[in-house]
Design a protein around this motif. Sequence first.
Motif, PDB file in Angstrom:
ATOM      1  N   LEU A  56      29.074 -24.158  -6.155  1.00  0.00           N
ATOM      2  CA  LEU A  56      28.650 -22.767  -6.049  1.00  0.00           C
ATOM      3  C   LEU A  56      27.829 -22.646  -4.765  1.00  0.00           C
ATOM      4  O   LEU A  56      26.921 -23.455  -4.539  1.00  0.00           O
ATOM      5  N   PRO A  57      28.120 -21.671  -3.922  1.00  0.00           N
ATOM      6  CA  PRO A  57      27.310 -21.504  -2.708  1.00  0.00           C
ATOM      7  C   PRO A  57      25.847 -21.308  -3.112  1.00  0.00           C
ATOM      8  O   PRO A  57      25.539 -20.529  -4.014  1.00  0.00           O
ATOM      9  N   HIS A  58      24.936 -22.060  -2.463  1.00  0.00           N
ATOM     10  CA  HIS A  58      23.549 -22.041  -2.885  1.00  0.00           C
ATOM     11  C   HIS A  58      22.598 -22.309  -1.723  1.00  0.00           C
ATOM     12  O   HIS A  58      22.985 -22.863  -0.700  1.00  0.00           O
ATOM     13  N   ALA A  59      21.345 -21.911  -1.952  1.00  0.00           N
ATOM     14  CA  ALA A  59      20.242 -22.205  -1.038  1.00  0.00           C
ATOM     15  C   ALA A  59      18.959 -21.999  -1.833  1.00  0.00           C
ATOM     16  O   ALA A  59      18.943 -21.299  -2.849  1.00  0.00           O
ATOM     17  N   ILE A  60      17.899 -22.611  -1.358  1.00  0.00           N
ATOM     18  CA  ILE A  60      16.600 -22.445  -2.009  1.00  0.00           C
ATOM     19  C   ILE A  60      15.542 -22.295  -0.930  1.00  0.00           C
ATOM     20  O   ILE A  60      15.677 -22.840   0.166  1.00  0.00           O
ATOM     21  N   ASP A 108      21.311 -28.249   7.345  1.00  0.00           N
ATOM     22  CA  ASP A 108      21.256 -27.756   5.968  1.00  0.00           C
ATOM     23  C   ASP A 108      20.034 -26.890   5.737  1.00  0.00           C
ATOM     24  O   ASP A 108      18.940 -27.201   6.179  1.00  0.00           O
ATOM     25  N   ASP A 109      20.214 -25.793   5.015  1.00  0.00           N
ATOM     26  CA  ASP A 109      19.125 -24.865   4.734  1.00  0.00           C
ATOM     27  C   ASP A 109      18.450 -25.131   3.397  1.00  0.00           C
ATOM     28  O   ASP A 109      17.580 -24.369   2.989  1.00  0.00           O
ATOM     29  N   HIS A 110      18.862 -26.157   2.654  1.00  0.00           N
ATOM     30  CA  HIS A 110      18.254 -26.371   1.335  1.00  0.00           C
ATOM     31  C   HIS A 110      17.972 -27.821   1.096  1.00  0.00           C
ATOM     32  O   HIS A 110      18.257 -28.682   1.863  1.00  0.00           O
TER      33      HIS A 110
END
Length: 183
Positions: free
Chosen positions: A151-155, A181-183
Amino acid sequence: MDSLVRKRIRALRVAQGWSLEELATRANVSQSTLSRIENGQRRLVLDQLVTLARALDTTLDQLVETATDDVITSPIIDGAHGLLRWPVKADPGMSVVRQRMTTPPPDTTARLRAHPGREWLVVLSGTAVLLLGNRRFRMETNQAAEFPTMLPHAIGAEGGPCEILGIFDRDARKGHQRPDDDH
């Protein structure tokens, strides 16, 4: 090792709340045989150990594994990404990561990442925002999330810094090792 295995069998049985009779029935051995195995009055036989391990919902490897001296693990420090990573010895493909976040999650879904694997994370302090597909989750201290990383994700952080602890399987860890990477 013989004594250790016998103690483990008894401890696992007691932890399950089972009597000698109950485990003997589950393992398809007589109650007296099981008692003699636990008390050291009967020789340990490989096929019985396999059967007992299954009945105790464990593996033969776990039943006979010996204690190691390397119980304590030091983290691998990644200062560039502000995180600490510990490998999980029992499953070298997994790792535990502690990260302090100061920036919010991306403001566009185009910057979300997807990759194979599973991820579990808990917020240690502060407030985090988890973007998962088209959904946005606000996570407070001690709240946890688990999701497939396809699932496309980021935090990111909300309202100030936050600290998270994540557990990544082998595939998720690889997906998080990209420098951009952003997460």
